[in-house]
Design a protein around this motif. Sequence first.
Motif, PDB file in Angstrom:
ATOM      1  N   LEU A  75      73.503  12.324   1.311  1.00  0.00           N
ATOM      2  CA  LEU A  75      73.976  13.156   2.414  1.00  0.00           C
ATOM      3  C   LEU A  75      75.441  12.874   2.727  1.00  0.00           C
ATOM      4  O   LEU A  75      75.929  11.763   2.516  1.00  0.00           O
ATOM      5  CB  LEU A  75      73.135  12.898   3.668  1.00  0.00           C
ATOM      6  CG  LEU A  75      71.627  13.094   3.531  1.00  0.00           C
ATOM      7  CD1 LEU A  75      70.925  12.672   4.826  1.00  0.00           C
ATOM      8  CD2 LEU A  75      71.290  14.545   3.192  1.00  0.00           C
ATOM      9  N   THR A  76      76.112  13.881   3.251  1.00  0.00           N
ATOM     10  CA  THR A  76      77.505  13.721   3.675  1.00  0.00           C
ATOM     11  C   THR A  76      77.718  14.432   5.006  1.00  0.00           C
ATOM     12  O   THR A  76      76.891  15.255   5.432  1.00  0.00           O
ATOM     13  CB  THR A  76      78.481  14.310   2.641  1.00  0.00           C
ATOM     14  OG1 THR A  76      78.170  15.711   2.452  1.00  0.00           O
ATOM     15  CG2 THR A  76      78.374  13.582   1.314  1.00  0.00           C
ATOM     16  N   GLY A  77      78.811  14.109   5.655  1.00  0.00           N
ATOM     17  CA  GLY A  77      79.232  14.835   6.839  1.00  0.00           C
ATOM     18  C   GLY A  77      78.220  14.837   7.961  1.00  0.00           C
ATOM     19  O   GLY A  77      77.584  13.820   8.267  1.00  0.00           O
ATOM     20  N   THR A  82      73.564  13.015  11.387  1.00  0.00           N
ATOM     21  CA  THR A  82      72.312  13.371  12.048  1.00  0.00           C
ATOM     22  C   THR A  82      71.167  12.507  11.538  1.00  0.00           C
ATOM     23  O   THR A  82      70.368  11.971  12.314  1.00  0.00           O
ATOM     24  CB  THR A  82      71.982  14.856  11.816  1.00  0.00           C
ATOM     25  OG1 THR A  82      73.041  15.662  12.339  1.00  0.00           O
ATOM     26  CG2 THR A  82      70.680  15.244  12.510  1.00  0.00           C
ATOM     27  N   PHE A  83      71.095  12.338  10.215  1.00  0.00           N
ATOM     28  CA  PHE A  83      70.005  11.555   9.639  1.00  0.00           C
ATOM     29  C   PHE A  83      70.058  10.108  10.095  1.00  0.00           C
ATOM     30  O   PHE A  83      69.020   9.464  10.275  1.00  0.00           O
ATOM     31  CB  PHE A  83      70.038  11.638   8.113  1.00  0.00           C
ATOM     32  CG  PHE A  83      68.900  10.917   7.454  1.00  0.00           C
ATOM     33  CD1 PHE A  83      67.589  11.328   7.626  1.00  0.00           C
ATOM     34  CD2 PHE A  83      69.153   9.814   6.644  1.00  0.00           C
ATOM     35  CE1 PHE A  83      66.536  10.645   7.023  1.00  0.00           C
ATOM     36  CE2 PHE A  83      68.103   9.132   6.034  1.00  0.00           C
ATOM     37  CZ  PHE A  83      66.801   9.552   6.225  1.00  0.00           C
ATOM     38  N   GLU A  84      71.230   9.587  10.280  1.00  0.00           N
ATOM     39  CA  GLU A  84      71.394   8.197  10.712  1.00  0.00           C
ATOM     40  C   GLU A  84      70.676   7.946  12.035  1.00  0.00           C
ATOM     41  O   GLU A  84      70.182   6.839  12.295  1.00  0.00           O
ATOM     42  CB  GLU A  84      72.888   7.872  10.848  1.00  0.00           C
ATOM     43  CG  GLU A  84      73.198   6.442  11.280  1.00  0.00           C
ATOM     44  CD  GLU A  84      72.734   5.403  10.274  1.00  0.00           C
ATOM     45  OE1 GLU A  84      72.430   4.270  10.720  1.00  0.00           O
ATOM     46  OE2 GLU A  84      72.658   5.708   9.076  1.00  0.00           O
ATOM     47  N   ARG A  85      70.563   8.970  12.889  1.00  0.00           N
ATOM     48  CA  ARG A  85      69.930   8.833  14.205  1.00  0.00           C
ATOM     49  C   ARG A  85      68.415   8.981  14.156  1.00  0.00           C
ATOM     50  O   ARG A  85      67.740   8.723  15.152  1.00  0.00           O
ATOM     51  CB  ARG A  85      70.500   9.876  15.166  1.00  0.00           C
ATOM     52  CG  ARG A  85      71.990   9.791  15.416  1.00  0.00           C
ATOM     53  CD  ARG A  85      72.405  10.647  16.601  1.00  0.00           C
ATOM     54  NE  ARG A  85      72.115  12.062  16.380  1.00  0.00           N
ATOM     55  CZ  ARG A  85      72.976  12.934  15.858  1.00  0.00           C
ATOM     56  NH1 ARG A  85      74.179  12.517  15.496  1.00  0.00           N
ATOM     57  NH2 ARG A  85      72.651  14.207  15.712  1.00  0.00           N
TER      58      ARG A  85
END
Length: 209
Positions: A75-77, A82-85
């Motif tokens: 994933l980027t940007g 969002t995924f990190e959360r």
Amino acid sequence: MDFYEVVGKRRDVRAEFTGAPIADEVLHRVLSAAHAAPSVGMSQPWDFVLVRDKDTRAEFHQHVHGERAEYAATLTGERAETFERIKIDGILESTLSVVVTYDPHRGSPSVLGRHAIADAGLYSVCLAIQNLWLAATAEGLGVGWVSFYREEYLQGLLGIPQTVRPVAWLCLGPVDRLQEVPDLERHGWRSRTPLDQVVHLERYNAHTG
């Protein structure tokens, strides 16, 4: 709860588990609901592996987060941020885990209704999972489906035969609440699609709206 209330309240739970015990009779009711699901040819091709051992769950948790990191690297940007959360599991926080498997040889060699659709048995297992999930919700419990794993790893971890497929690792247990809005929608990963966009009249491309 009313059936439609149960359907509406059902959530994929990750962060809300309390770790409190589940009464034996409640767990039996939930598993009985799963086992009552319809199945192709009455094959009942599922098994339920109850995993309470903390070391086993910790080992699986480590594997899952290795897979999470592998996916995150793609994933980027904004998608990466969002995924990190997003929390992807409640393996360590839940009371226990239920691993649901699919045995394609159950009821063989002539599984009535499966000759034209080989995956009908797998669909049957998914019906059992949905029954379990709705029953758990009605009992005030939460369920979380963990999908960040390699099937062969889970087979080795739990001694599942190569001919039996692990379909779902489900985290199960009491929760302090069920979120009003599903996690992925709440975090902005995806939004719900309106019903009229997925209902077709007579032909696939003819929508109701």
